[in-house]
Design an enzyme around this catalytic site. Sequence first.
Site, PDB file in Angstrom:
ATOM      1  N   ILE A 289      59.050 -54.217 -85.892  1.00 55.27           N
ATOM      2  CA  ILE A 289      59.576 -53.380 -85.314  1.00 55.27           C
ATOM      3  C   ILE A 289      60.208 -52.557 -86.696  1.00 55.27           C
ATOM      4  CG2 ILE A 289      62.023 -52.764 -83.546  1.00 55.27           C
ATOM      5  CD1 ILE A 289      61.095 -55.162 -82.383  1.00 55.27           C
TER       6      ILE A 289
ATOM      7  N   PHE B 295      58.926 -49.899 -88.388  1.00 53.56           N
ATOM      8  CA  PHE B 295      58.671 -48.747 -88.081  1.00 53.56           C
ATOM      9  C   PHE B 295      59.385 -48.214 -87.929  1.00 53.56           C
ATOM     10  CE2 PHE B 295      55.016 -50.939 -84.747  1.00 53.56           C
ATOM     11  CZ  PHE B 295      53.781 -50.582 -85.712  1.00 53.56           C
ATOM     12  N   GLU B 296      60.700 -48.860 -87.381  1.00 52.10           N
ATOM     13  CA  GLU B 296      62.349 -47.893 -87.951  1.00 52.10           C
ATOM     14  C   GLU B 296      62.338 -47.571 -88.650  1.00 52.10           C
ATOM     15  OE1 GLU B 296      63.041 -47.221 -84.449  1.00 52.10           O
ATOM     16  OE2 GLU B 296      62.198 -47.613 -83.154  1.00 52.10           O
ATOM     17  N   GLY B 297      62.691 -48.556 -89.830  1.00 48.83           N
ATOM     18  CA  GLY B 297      63.554 -48.303 -90.790  1.00 48.83           C
ATOM     19  C   GLY B 297      65.263 -48.490 -90.693  1.00 48.83           C
TER      20      GLY B 297
ATOM     21  N   ARG C 158      51.804 -45.443 -85.556  1.00 42.74           N
ATOM     22  CA  ARG C 158      53.196 -46.627 -84.643  1.00 42.74           C
ATOM     23  C   ARG C 158      51.892 -47.424 -83.530  1.00 42.74           C
ATOM     24  NH1 ARG C 158      58.905 -47.714 -83.451  1.00 42.74           N
ATOM     25  NH2 ARG C 158      59.200 -49.296 -82.364  1.00 42.74           N
TER      26      ARG C 158
END
Length: 171
Positions: free
Chosen positions: A32, A35-37, A161
């Site tokens: 997670i 993906f989010e950074g 993603r």
Amino acid sequence: MKIAVGCLIVLAALTAPSLAARTVSQAGYDLIKGFEGLSLVAYQDIGGVWTIGYGNTRYQDGSAVRQGDTITQQGADDLFQYWVDQSFAPEVDRLVGNGVVLRQQQFDALVSFTYNIGTGAFSTSTLLSKVRVWPDDPTIRDEFMRWVYVNGQVSQGLVNRREKEADFYFS
């Protein structure tokens, strides 16, 4: 008599299916976060929603992230942990249901997916319906790939993603 009753309770506990809540693994957290950074300053995501930390749109008290907000690294970690552990993982666990056996990476991928689209969207998705019937259904990969649109347009970031989430789910 007390011993016999005690033995029955212990025996029942040993044979009863576990109702323990599923939790996200470290690999799931890393998935997670990857993906989010991370942003310590509020920004608008591709959908125009104010976001901070690891893709969070709300704080622990439920208030919305606003333009100009900042957060520390520790604050971002705490906020991420709170939403994954207190909201997304329990809700995915509840929606999938106790009778469905998932491998850890399947659960982690579903939490990552839900973290991105929201629990409301996940609750009515065909992906969830298929997971409930047969978690190893190969067409589940196609269901991940249906969720790649932002404002009616394909987002390459979401395509990437979803491919990685589906790969993780089936690994």
